[in-house]
Design a protein around this motif. Sequence first.
Motif, PDB file in Angstrom:
ATOM      1  N   THR A 160      -4.707   2.116  -6.931  1.00  0.00           N
ATOM      2  CA  THR A 160      -4.331   1.918  -5.535  1.00  0.00           C
ATOM      3  C   THR A 160      -3.834   0.484  -5.436  1.00  0.00           C
ATOM      4  N   PRO A 161      -2.530   0.302  -5.310  1.00  0.00           N
ATOM      5  CA  PRO A 161      -1.989  -1.063  -5.344  1.00  0.00           C
ATOM      6  C   PRO A 161      -2.499  -1.917  -4.189  1.00  0.00           C
ATOM      7  N   PRO A 162      -2.977  -3.108  -4.504  1.00  0.00           N
ATOM      8  CA  PRO A 162      -3.390  -4.019  -3.434  1.00  0.00           C
ATOM      9  C   PRO A 162      -2.163  -4.561  -2.700  1.00  0.00           C
ATOM     10  N   ARG A 163      -2.407  -5.191  -1.588  1.00  0.00           N
ATOM     11  CA  ARG A 163      -1.304  -5.753  -0.789  1.00  0.00           C
ATOM     12  C   ARG A 163      -0.511  -6.778  -1.592  1.00  0.00           C
ATOM     13  N   ARG A 164      -1.222  -7.627  -2.304  1.00  0.00           N
ATOM     14  CA  ARG A 164      -0.576  -8.647  -3.149  1.00  0.00           C
ATOM     15  C   ARG A 164      -0.872  -8.319  -4.594  1.00  0.00           C
ATOM     16  N   LEU A 165       0.151  -8.409  -5.422  1.00  0.00           N
ATOM     17  CA  LEU A 165       0.027  -7.958  -6.798  1.00  0.00           C
ATOM     18  C   LEU A 165       0.945  -8.765  -7.702  1.00  0.00           C
ATOM     19  N   ARG A 215       2.946   2.415  -2.431  1.00  0.00           N
ATOM     20  CA  ARG A 215       2.627   1.473  -1.354  1.00  0.00           C
ATOM     21  C   ARG A 215       2.830   2.105   0.005  1.00  0.00           C
TER      22      ARG A 215
END
Length: 68
Positions: free
Chosen positions: A11-16, A66
Amino acid sequence: RSGGTPLHALTPPRRLTVLRGAEGPGLPDFLLSAGRAVTIPMASGVDSLNVATAGAVALAQICARRTP
């Protein structure tokens, strides 16, 4: 490096930040310990992806998952 979270389960975080290393030397331990390893599952009979292809697959999956 083996192990890690399969890319499709992330689950991609907001900042990556996506870091990629060469197949032989990979990434230095200090970078590996600061992040989270993610793997790209491979089809049977496929040995590996080159770093450019792996990066493209990873970014495509991350962007597709996203939420705005």
